[in-house]
Design a protein around this motif. Sequence first.
Motif, short mmCIF file in Angstrom:
data_model
loop_
_atom_site.label_atom_id
_atom_site.label_comp_id
_atom_site.label_asym_id
_atom_site.label_seq_id
_atom_site.Cartn_x
_atom_site.Cartn_y
_atom_site.Cartn_z
N GLY A 133 0.83 -1.19 0.00
CA GLY A 133 0.00 0.00 0.00
C GLY A 133 0.86 1.24 0.00
N ILE A 134 0.21 2.39 -0.02
CA ILE A 134 0.91 3.67 -0.02
C ILE A 134 1.49 3.89 1.37
CG2 ILE A 134 0.77 6.13 -0.47
CD1 ILE A 134 0.30 4.32 -2.91
N ARG A 135 2.81 4.04 1.42
CA ARG A 135 3.49 4.22 2.69
C ARG A 135 4.66 5.20 2.51
NH1 ARG A 135 -0.19 1.26 3.69
NH2 ARG A 135 -0.27 -0.55 5.11
N ASP A 136 5.12 5.72 3.64
CA ASP A 136 6.36 6.48 3.69
C ASP A 136 7.41 5.60 4.36
OD1 ASP A 136 4.90 8.55 2.65
OD2 ASP A 136 4.89 9.76 4.49
N VAL A 137 8.63 5.68 3.86
CA VAL A 137 9.73 4.89 4.40
C VAL A 137 10.82 5.85 4.87
CG1 VAL A 137 11.50 3.15 3.92
CG2 VAL A 137 9.23 2.96 2.85
N ALA A 138 11.19 5.74 6.14
CA ALA A 138 12.19 6.63 6.72
C ALA A 138 13.51 5.89 6.95
CB ALA A 138 11.68 7.21 8.05
N VAL A 139 14.60 6.63 6.76
CA VAL A 139 15.95 6.08 6.91
C VAL A 139 16.72 6.94 7.91
CG1 VAL A 139 18.13 5.64 5.73
CG2 VAL A 139 15.95 5.16 4.57
N LYS A 140 17.45 6.28 8.79
CA LYS A 140 18.30 6.97 9.75
C LYS A 140 19.60 6.18 9.91
CE LYS A 140 19.30 9.86 13.20
NZ LYS A 140 19.56 11.30 12.98
N ASP A 141 20.73 6.85 9.75
CA ASP A 141 22.04 6.23 9.93
C ASP A 141 22.20 4.96 9.11
OD1 ASP A 141 22.77 8.23 11.73
OD2 ASP A 141 21.99 7.11 13.46
N GLY A 142 21.68 5.00 7.87
CA GLY A 142 21.85 3.87 6.96
C GLY A 142 20.95 2.70 7.21
N ARG A 143 19.95 2.86 8.09
CA ARG A 143 19.04 1.76 8.41
C ARG A 143 17.59 2.19 8.27
NH1 ARG A 143 21.37 -2.69 10.07
NH2 ARG A 143 23.59 -2.59 10.61
N ILE A 144 16.72 1.21 8.06
CA ILE A 144 15.29 1.49 8.01
C ILE A 144 14.86 1.93 9.41
CG2 ILE A 144 12.99 0.54 7.61
CD1 ILE A 144 14.64 0.70 5.07
N ALA A 145 14.24 3.11 9.48
CA ALA A 145 13.84 3.66 10.78
C ALA A 145 12.34 3.61 11.01
CB ALA A 145 14.32 5.11 10.89
N ALA A 146 11.55 3.63 9.91
CA ALA A 146 10.09 3.58 10.06
C ALA A 146 9.46 3.31 8.71
CB ALA A 146 9.55 4.89 10.63
N VAL A 147 8.35 2.60 8.73
CA VAL A 147 7.49 2.43 7.56
C VAL A 147 6.08 2.70 8.04
CG1 VAL A 147 6.69 0.90 5.72
CG2 VAL A 147 9.04 0.68 6.57
N GLU A 152 2.09 4.99 7.35
CA GLU A 152 1.18 5.54 6.35
C GLU A 152 1.51 6.99 6.05
OE1 GLU A 152 -2.89 4.86 7.21
OE2 GLU A 152 -2.72 2.68 7.17
N ALA A 153 1.97 7.72 7.03
CA ALA A 153 2.36 9.11 6.79
C ALA A 153 3.41 9.52 7.82
CB ALA A 153 1.15 10.04 6.88
N ILE A 154 4.48 10.15 7.33
CA ILE A 154 5.53 10.67 8.19
C ILE A 154 5.66 12.17 7.87
CG2 ILE A 154 8.00 10.61 8.72
CD1 ILE A 154 7.98 7.65 7.94
N LEU A 155 5.67 13.00 8.89
CA LEU A 155 5.75 14.44 8.68
C LEU A 155 7.03 14.79 7.93
CD1 LEU A 155 4.57 15.88 12.11
CD2 LEU A 155 3.36 16.00 9.92
N PRO A 156 6.93 15.54 6.84
CA PRO A 156 8.14 15.93 6.11
C PRO A 156 9.14 16.67 7.00
CG PRO A 156 6.18 16.40 4.80
CD PRO A 156 5.70 15.98 6.17
N SER A 157 8.64 17.41 7.98
CA SER A 157 9.53 18.17 8.85
C SER A 157 10.38 17.27 9.74
CB SER A 157 8.71 19.12 9.73
OG SER A 157 7.77 18.39 10.51
N ALA A 158 10.04 15.96 9.77
CA ALA A 158 10.81 15.03 10.61
C ALA A 158 12.08 14.54 9.93
CB ALA A 158 9.93 13.84 10.99
N ALA A 159 12.29 14.92 8.66
CA ALA A 159 13.42 14.39 7.90
C ALA A 159 14.28 15.50 7.33
CB ALA A 159 12.92 13.50 6.77
N ALA A 160 15.57 15.24 7.24
CA ALA A 160 16.48 16.19 6.62
C ALA A 160 16.24 16.28 5.12
CB ALA A 160 17.92 15.79 6.90
N GLU A 161 15.77 15.19 4.52
CA GLU A 161 15.50 15.16 3.08
C GLU A 161 14.26 14.33 2.84
OE1 GLU A 161 17.60 13.78 -1.17
OE2 GLU A 161 18.59 13.38 0.75
N VAL A 162 13.40 14.80 1.95
CA VAL A 162 12.19 14.07 1.55
C VAL A 162 12.22 13.88 0.04
CG1 VAL A 162 9.67 14.08 1.46
CG2 VAL A 162 10.85 15.00 3.48
#
Length: 427
Positions: A24-38, A40-50
């Motif tokens: 399904g439609i998801r956002d995938v977050a990365v931190k320090d070279g690892r999967i940090a979160a998957v 449904e929605a992650i705030l863009p302001s929570a990431a250095a790059e989107v």
Amino acid sequence: MDNRRYDLVLRGGRVICPASGIDGIRDVAVKDGRIAAVEEAILPSAAAEVVDVSGKLVLPGMIDTHAHVYQYVTGRFGLNPDMVGVRSGVTTVVDQGGPSCMTLPGFRHFIAERSQTRVLAFLSAYLVGGLEGHFYPNLYSPDGVDIDATVKSAVENRDLVRGIKGHAEIGGFARWGIKVMEMAAEISRRADLPLYVHFGQLWGLPESGANGEDADTIMERVIPLLRPGDVLAHPFTRHPGGFINEEGEVHHIIRAAMDAGLKVDVGHGSHFSYRVARASLPAGVIPYTLGADMHGYNTEVPEAPQPAGTPDEHHDDENHPFLGQARFSLTQAMSSMMALGIPLEQVVPMVTSHPAAMLRMSDQLGALTVGFAADVSVLHDDRGRFLLRDNEDTKVVAERLLRPAFCLRAGKRFEADSPILPQAIAA
């Protein structure tokens, strides 16, 4: 102070992760070279790059189970690992039989440790490894196998060696019978590693012909040597000695072998025929994994300067068994499976969770699991009418074409700019 939780978020793509049951439609977050979160929605302001990946497929980093990347050492076979890997949207490649117990140290130092792509290997059962065997078949006799040395090499290099590669092909059987395959099976048993078996003619017949060998009997003699988890390669080959007998029917033993736990890898490359696939799929020969099997004989590789002393006397030889394939890729092989009627949802596991299981690395690869290395493949999913062809020059029209956009390997981004990637051809 930067309070942003993530280094990167891939936003709005269709995430398909069979191991996690996500589609399904998801956002995938990365931190320090690892999967940090998957999520449904992650705030863009929570990431250095989107990165907006809406309209694209977001998969666990794809795994190519059949590569030839021992560049230079294996002659024209060996391609650059990153050209096959991260620059083609693939984060892990498995070299099938390039290194041997003799040459594995060089493979580790010059290939695995220097590549941006994660590179693993199925160790050749032969001392010479994956040299240009169709020119030098006598190197692949029983005298060219050292069981003890190969077992020792495999056991001492388990981080890199994930299986053993053997060949069950009519040219070898006509010369030496089943002996080499018996030795390869012993190596895999003693090393406790899966055996990956090539089927289909490869080295050509000796001058005296088949020496009484019948290609149609190879399969039923080899399969009893194998164990659950071993891999039968090239189910859709057009060459003698494959899954299809001379009558054009699937060997009766194949379905029973699959039911008993043996796995099937496509090994696309020069051993893929739409004609044979259309005969095999209705008989239940559904591949477990989908290796691309690209090498220098079946892939249009751009001209590049060769190191001094590189032999080239065979490069124009037209008698080798691999002619007839243009550019292709792992995503092109996925598109071929879909064109044959296998849905995307069944194809994705063939390049993610299934190969991770085959490699016994499901605790590290093949899933977008929080804490895993951030290996992610992002693909275009084009709709329309696209022309695909095999190395018999059989053409099919596909309504969907997968193309790599980019990948993340341990969180680092690589564009899909490999010069060997095929160009889309409208039908």
